[in-house]
Scaffold this motif. Sequence first.
Motif, PDB file in Angstrom:
ATOM      1  N   UNK A   9      14.993 -47.482 -27.786  1.00 35.22           N
ATOM      2  CA  UNK A   9      14.693 -47.937 -29.145  1.00 35.22           C
ATOM      3  C   UNK A   9      14.814 -46.784 -30.143  1.00 35.22           C
ATOM      4  N   UNK A  10      14.351 -45.611 -29.729  1.00 27.92           N
ATOM      5  CA  UNK A  10      14.450 -44.433 -30.598  1.00 27.92           C
ATOM      6  C   UNK A  10      15.914 -44.096 -30.866  1.00 27.92           C
ATOM      7  N   UNK A 142      14.828 -35.248 -31.306  1.00 36.68           N
ATOM      8  CA  UNK A 142      13.559 -35.920 -31.067  1.00 36.68           C
ATOM      9  C   UNK A 142      13.154 -35.690 -29.626  1.00 36.68           C
ATOM     10  N   UNK A 143      11.858 -35.640 -29.398  1.00 40.58           N
ATOM     11  CA  UNK A 143      11.335 -35.513 -28.048  1.00 40.58           C
ATOM     12  C   UNK A 143      10.217 -36.524 -27.890  1.00 40.58           C
ATOM     13  N   UNK A 144      10.189 -37.188 -26.746  1.00 41.01           N
ATOM     14  CA  UNK A 144       9.163 -38.207 -26.520  1.00 41.01           C
ATOM     15  C   UNK A 144       8.843 -38.283 -25.035  1.00 41.01           C
ATOM     16  N   UNK A 145       7.659 -38.805 -24.750  1.00 41.90           N
ATOM     17  CA  UNK A 145       7.241 -39.005 -23.361  1.00 41.90           C
ATOM     18  C   UNK A 145       7.058 -40.494 -23.113  1.00 41.90           C
ATOM     19  N   UNK A 147       6.354 -43.146 -19.694  1.00 42.93           N
ATOM     20  CA  UNK A 147       6.106 -43.325 -18.255  1.00 42.93           C
ATOM     21  C   UNK A 147       6.093 -41.994 -17.508  1.00 42.93           C
ATOM     22  N   UNK A 148       5.498 -40.992 -18.146  1.00 46.28           N
ATOM     23  CA  UNK A 148       5.352 -39.692 -17.503  1.00 46.28           C
ATOM     24  C   UNK A 148       6.592 -38.824 -17.510  1.00 46.28           C
ATOM     25  N   UNK A 149       7.670 -39.293 -18.147  1.00 50.89           N
ATOM     26  CA  UNK A 149       8.909 -38.514 -18.226  1.00 50.89           C
ATOM     27  C   UNK A 149       9.152 -38.108 -19.671  1.00 50.89           C
ATOM     28  N   UNK A 150       9.551 -36.860 -19.868  1.00 51.27           N
ATOM     29  CA  UNK A 150       9.818 -36.351 -21.219  1.00 51.27           C
ATOM     30  C   UNK A 150      11.325 -36.377 -21.476  1.00 51.27           C
ATOM     31  N   UNK A 151      11.699 -36.973 -22.604  1.00 50.64           N
ATOM     32  CA  UNK A 151      13.113 -37.128 -22.970  1.00 50.64           C
ATOM     33  C   UNK A 151      13.397 -36.386 -24.277  1.00 50.64           C
ATOM     34  N   UNK A 189       4.222 -32.752 -27.319  1.00 54.55           N
ATOM     35  CA  UNK A 189       5.113 -33.161 -26.217  1.00 54.55           C
ATOM     36  C   UNK A 189       6.017 -31.997 -25.813  1.00 54.55           C
ATOM     37  N   UNK A 190       6.514 -31.247 -26.795  1.00 56.81           N
ATOM     38  CA  UNK A 190       7.352 -30.089 -26.480  1.00 56.81           C
ATOM     39  C   UNK A 190       6.549 -29.057 -25.705  1.00 56.81           C
ATOM     40  N   UNK A 191       5.318 -28.796 -26.139  1.00 60.10           N
ATOM     41  CA  UNK A 191       4.482 -27.829 -25.430  1.00 60.10           C
ATOM     42  C   UNK A 191       4.188 -28.303 -24.014  1.00 60.10           C
TER      43      UNK A 191
END
Length: 242
Positions: A9-10, A142-145, A147-151, A189-191
């Motif tokens: 969606x992002x 953009x960075x997002x988490x 289901x426990x995975x960071x994209x 999220x990045x940290x």
Amino acid sequence: MIELSQRLRTIGDMVEQGHRVADIGSDHAYLPTYLIQKNIASACIAGEVNRGPWQSAVRQIRSAGLGERIDVRLGDGLDVIHPGEVDTVCIAGMGGSLIVSILDKGMEKLAGVTQLLLAPNVAAPLVRRWLLEHGWQLNREKILEEDGIIYEILEAIPGNPAFPYENHERELEDLLEVGPYLWQESSPVLRKKWEQELGKLRSVQTQLQRAKNPEAEGKKQEVNKKLAWMEEMLACMQTDKE
């Protein structure tokens, strides 16, 4: 209206209004379906290299009644499009090295493309470096988490490839690794991502310390240097936000 993952969606919401979009490695063609249903894209091509996912995409488009707006094509990478046929190319759901390989092999197909949306599962620095070396300006990150995975999601446009890396206090190599816009934002999220990376590397360090063979010595030095870099970068991220 189709329900998408937060990641897809992002990506979809980053597509420029009215663009013709190619989604490479489209799997079930969920992203093209979303783009048409939301009236974001004017037309879409869903490309898939494997017959099974291609058939799934065909079924998805038929069930959504969008066959006139979305063309599902079987082919390898950018082979599914012709130069000038699309405005935006999306490549998501694969590693950075594969994304770079697809872009390398299909560079002539990028004629007329004004937006790249790239979401590597791993090895995002390889993608940033490719953009820098091939005339594409990193425009947003953009960075997002989920289901426990960071994209990480990277947007690039034709322009000045050096621009995002200018006037920073960090070295170019640091910014290629972390992302110039992500570094500027230094979100939680990045940290978290880099804290996880630090933890993984510390485990490698512990294993190497047990190794007695001479070959391990060079690796130990390399890991220690990377650990020191990560610790310093994390300390700067936390300081910048205090």
